[in-house]
Scaffold this active site. Structure first.
Site, mmCIF file in Angstrom:
data_model
loop_
_atom_site.group_PDB
_atom_site.id
_atom_site.type_symbol
_atom_site.label_atom_id
_atom_site.label_comp_id
_atom_site.label_asym_id
_atom_site.label_seq_id
_atom_site.Cartn_x
_atom_site.Cartn_y
_atom_site.Cartn_z
ATOM 1 N N TYR A 97 38.042 16.147 -27.441
ATOM 2 C CA TYR A 97 37.433 17.443 -28.039
ATOM 3 C C TYR A 97 36.091 17.078 -28.348
ATOM 4 O O TYR A 97 35.309 15.975 -28.345
ATOM 5 C CB TYR A 97 38.949 17.653 -29.142
ATOM 6 C CG TYR A 97 38.651 18.529 -29.732
ATOM 7 C CD1 TYR A 97 38.755 20.251 -28.139
ATOM 8 C CD2 TYR A 97 37.440 19.389 -30.810
ATOM 9 C CE1 TYR A 97 38.214 21.070 -28.761
ATOM 10 C CE2 TYR A 97 37.285 20.386 -31.595
ATOM 11 C CZ TYR A 97 37.795 21.599 -29.605
ATOM 12 O OH TYR A 97 37.178 22.584 -30.645
ATOM 13 N N ARG A 150 29.922 31.494 -28.089
ATOM 14 C CA ARG A 150 29.363 30.239 -29.074
ATOM 15 C C ARG A 150 30.158 28.759 -29.285
ATOM 16 O O ARG A 150 31.233 28.861 -30.346
ATOM 17 C CB ARG A 150 29.314 30.909 -30.523
ATOM 18 C CG ARG A 150 28.143 30.420 -31.383
ATOM 19 C CD ARG A 150 29.086 29.578 -32.550
ATOM 20 N NE ARG A 150 29.953 28.394 -32.518
ATOM 21 C CZ ARG A 150 30.915 28.285 -33.187
ATOM 22 N NH1 ARG A 150 30.532 28.334 -34.104
ATOM 23 N NH2 ARG A 150 31.513 26.934 -33.141
ATOM 24 N N LYS A 168 41.637 22.709 -27.584
ATOM 25 C CA LYS A 168 42.312 22.698 -28.711
ATOM 26 C C LYS A 168 43.782 22.589 -28.388
ATOM 27 O O LYS A 168 44.438 22.010 -29.113
ATOM 28 C CB LYS A 168 41.968 23.682 -29.395
ATOM 29 C CG LYS A 168 40.321 23.522 -30.034
ATOM 30 C CD LYS A 168 40.662 23.919 -31.259
ATOM 31 C CE LYS A 168 39.496 23.110 -32.280
ATOM 32 N NZ LYS A 168 38.808 24.417 -32.744
ATOM 33 N N GLU A 239 38.686 31.193 -30.953
ATOM 34 C CA GLU A 239 38.112 30.153 -30.427
ATOM 35 C C GLU A 239 37.020 30.193 -30.346
ATOM 36 O O GLU A 239 36.727 30.549 -29.716
ATOM 37 C CB GLU A 239 38.623 28.965 -29.928
ATOM 38 C CG GLU A 239 38.059 28.045 -30.077
ATOM 39 C CD GLU A 239 38.588 27.238 -31.028
ATOM 40 O OE1 GLU A 239 39.452 27.615 -32.326
ATOM 41 O OE2 GLU A 239 37.470 26.539 -31.517
ATOM 42 N N ASP A 240 35.731 29.538 -31.011
ATOM 43 C CA ASP A 240 34.129 30.072 -30.400
ATOM 44 C C ASP A 240 33.891 31.313 -30.056
ATOM 45 O O ASP A 240 33.206 30.941 -29.518
ATOM 46 C CB ASP A 240 33.882 29.055 -29.589
ATOM 47 C CG ASP A 240 33.670 27.459 -30.202
ATOM 48 O OD1 ASP A 240 34.024 27.396 -31.181
ATOM 49 O OD2 ASP A 240 34.077 26.450 -28.818
ATOM 50 N N ASP A 262 40.040 29.694 -35.809
ATOM 51 C CA ASP A 262 39.956 28.212 -36.809
ATOM 52 C C ASP A 262 38.093 27.878 -36.973
ATOM 53 O O ASP A 262 37.834 27.412 -37.580
ATOM 54 C CB ASP A 262 40.249 27.251 -35.517
ATOM 55 C CG ASP A 262 40.186 25.750 -36.255
ATOM 56 O OD1 ASP A 262 40.560 25.487 -36.733
ATOM 57 O OD2 ASP A 262 39.309 25.277 -35.371
ATOM 58 N N ASP A 263 37.462 28.211 -36.506
ATOM 59 C CA ASP A 263 36.029 28.617 -37.249
ATOM 60 C C ASP A 263 34.835 28.745 -38.423
ATOM 61 O O ASP A 263 35.129 28.029 -39.281
ATOM 62 C CB ASP A 263 35.391 29.044 -36.156
ATOM 63 C CG ASP A 263 35.138 28.374 -34.387
ATOM 64 O OD1 ASP A 263 35.150 27.249 -34.602
ATOM 65 O OD2 ASP A 263 35.539 29.217 -34.202
ATOM 66 N N ASN A 402 28.524 20.382 -34.574
ATOM 67 C CA ASN A 402 28.357 19.812 -33.473
ATOM 68 C C ASN A 402 27.910 20.925 -32.592
ATOM 69 O O ASN A 402 27.584 21.476 -32.053
ATOM 70 C CB ASN A 402 30.210 20.056 -33.672
ATOM 71 C CG ASN A 402 30.877 19.382 -34.274
ATOM 72 O OD1 ASN A 402 30.671 18.106 -34.795
ATOM 73 N ND2 ASN A 402 32.180 20.227 -34.839
#
Ligand code: NAD
Length: 541
Positions: A97, A150, A168, A239-240, A262-263, A402
């Site tokens: 990750y 993203r 993940k 996610e993202d 999750d973000d 990150n």
């Protein structure tokens, strides 16, 4: 046995990563399963195989090579892959990750070997359910889905973003023991606006601009509907996604299906847990804090929303709690009356003069905590950090962007420029820092402390929705895992090598609040933990 109950034997066993044990097949198995002669004669234990793999792993010269090496192992022998990850978790998480997964996504097409997960593209509109039925497993418990727009702080990586759901879900298995066959990574390939990828002849995704508007919404909706009929028990993790879609899709689906982002929510819980730990170091309360965020996107407002929920739970009225959270975006301080504010920022647009930069905002608002979620590196400058140290005895400084190259500051900068006063957490791992003989161990606000336990708790409770209370209780459970000894070193999170215990603690707290019947609440803690441990996948032969 395969899914139809047919006995698998011989070479077929070796080429299926789920059944393959390689040199680990015993003498008896080699005779019974027609493997004799297909393997070198000596039989090795899982421990011996692990030692061999670790020797080779450590011989790889770059982190990306290590990532590729592990991917090849996952394609060959799943049990050995997860054994290695579980036994060397601190060493492995930064490879599978963040930060390495960011590089792996950038190079996804070059390092592509064997397809993993499900690709649903804009070309598949009208037949998404059929694609989902092509997936070989039926009892899916967790789906992680991205549209690649993203990826970490790296922007639009199109279909290359598939590295994120894959990584993940490996973490769901390692950290919470969700069986690998119950995990499904999904890439919604809606095109990409990344010109470099569109020009790249080796790019694996749809070579077209992103679809948008009703065409985009209808594909996402078709996907969601299809999951409900093909995998009705699955928890869906968004996610993202770019923030305009992330926030919108969460609002649209959170009360209709079992899902979370999750973000937004996972990040919020991990940040809140870090803040709880920091207040123990400061000997203050949550309601004593003033938070200043650099960045006003999905992570920032997600964290702010959960902080507000947590402050309200401690008795502060909601309006006052919101006034404790301030945002600085690419234009400057978010204040009331500013032009064209995005809807998600409005609740944090307070009465104040507009200030164009972070340093002025720090000087004016005198925050106790600075939280970086801007994706903009080096923005916590020396001046900003010195100002935080002048205002506070122990300023909270979280540089969460990150990968490492995007961090608002390094751990070393945070400690050095505040004379060792800062209570620091990063989004990526940073090594310990020694200043004037005192060693600080930076925390990593890694979502891995939260989402696997949340997934396990939801799966075990059979809950059909993921509420804000789930994340509040997950954050508290995580913070409770931090000992006074950890805090004395400056650590805000427990060590990663205790992650299975952490995930069990998070999952038990989640089970209690997620179960609407109230039945699970009444069970003794130990019984809940035993139930969860019994569900957990253990990589062994
Ligand atoms: P986002 O695109 O939704 O938000 C980014 C925000 O930063 C926007 O509000 C934008 O206006 C603002 N911004 C851009 N340039 C700026 C500048 N120069 N000054 C101030 N603000 C600026 O993205 P997001 O999902 O909120 O994620 C942001 C970052 O947080 C990413 O780097 C991501 O990797 C990181 N993140 C870390 C964790 C974690 O460590 N646990 C979790 C989630 C997100």
């Amino acid at each position: 046995m395969d899914q139809e109950g047919k006995r698998i034997a011989g070479a077929e066993l070796l080429y299926d990563p789920r059944t393959n044990k390689g040199t680990g097949f015993t003498e008896q198995e080699r005779d019974a399963l027609q493997l004799r002669g297909l393997l070198p004669p000596r039989v090795f234990t899982l421990e011996q195989q692990t030692a061999r793999i670790m020797n080779n792993f450590r011989r790889q010269t770059s982190d990306l090579d290590k990532y590729i090496f592990l991917g090849a192992l996952q394609d060959r022998n799943e049990t050995l892959f997860y054994r290695i990850l579980l036994d060397h978790i601190e060493e492995m998480v930064p490879i599978i990750y963040t930060p390495t997964v960011g590089e792996a996504c950038k190079q996804f097409a070059d390092i592509f070997r064997r397809s993993r997960g499900l690709y649903v593209s804009a070309k598949d509109a009208g037949r998404v359910e059929e694609l989902l039925r092509n997936w070989p497993e039926r009892d899916v418990a967790v789906i992680v889905v991205t549209d690649g727009e993203r990826i970490l702080g790296l922007g639009d990586l199109g279909t290359n973003g598939m590295g994120i759901p894959i990584g993940k879900l490996a973490l769901y298995t390692v950290c919470a023991g969700i069986p690998p066959e119950r995990c499904l990574p999904v890439m919604l390939d809606v095109g990409t606006n990344n010109e470099e990828l569109l020009r790249d002849p080796l790019y694996l995704g749809l070579a077209q601009k992103r679809i948008s508007g009703s065409q985009y919404d209808s594909l996402v909706d078709e996907f969601i509907q299809a999951t409900q009929s093909v995998f009705p028990k699955a928890l869906i993790q968004f996610e993202d996604f770019a923030n305009r879609n992330a926030i919108r899709l969460l609002e649209k689906y959170r009360d209709r299906i079992c899902c979370f982002n999750d973000d937004i929510q996972g990040t919020a819980a991990v940040a809140l847990a870090g803040v709880y730990s920091a207040t123990r170091i400061q000997r203050t309360k949550l309601v004593d804090q003033t938070f200043l965020f650099l960045g006003a996107g999905s992570a920032a407002t997600g964290i702010a929303d959960l902080l507000v929920t947590a402050m309200c739970a401690e008795g502060l009225p909601e309006q006052q709690a919101r006034r404790r959270c301030w945002l600085v975006d690419s234009t400057g301080l978010v204040v009331k009356g500013r032009d064209r504010l995005a809807p998600h920022k409005v609740a944090y647009a307070h009465d104040h003069e507009f200030l164009g930069d972070l340093l002025s905002a720090v000087r004016s608002l005198k925050p106790t905590a600075l939280i970086g979620v801007s994706g903009q590196p080096k923005t916590f400058t020396r001046d900003v950090l010195e100002a935080m140290a002048a205002i506070n005895d122990t300023p909270i400084v979280f540089a969460l962007s990150n990968p490492t190259s995007k961090a608002e500051c390094t751990a070393e900068e945070a400690y050095r420029w505040t004379n060792g006063q800062a209570v620091f957490a990063g989004g990526s791992p940073f090594p310990p820092v020694t200043i004037d003989g005192r060693t600080f161990v930076p925390g990593q606000g890694n979502n891995v402390y939260i989402f696997p336990g949340v997934g396990l708790g939801i799966m075990a409770s059979g809950a059909s929705r993921v509420t804000d209370q789930v994340f509040l209780s997950a954050a508290r459970a995580l913070a409770d895992q931090v000992s006074d000894e950890h805090l004395a070193e400056g650590r805000l999170y427990p060590p990663l090598n205790s992650i299975r215990d952490v995930s069990i603690a998070v999952a038990t707290s989640v089970m209690k609040v997620a179960d609407r019947s109230g039945r699970l609440c009444k069970l003794p803690q130990r019984e809940l933990e035993e139930r969860l441990k019994a569900l957990a996948y253990v990589p062994s032969y």
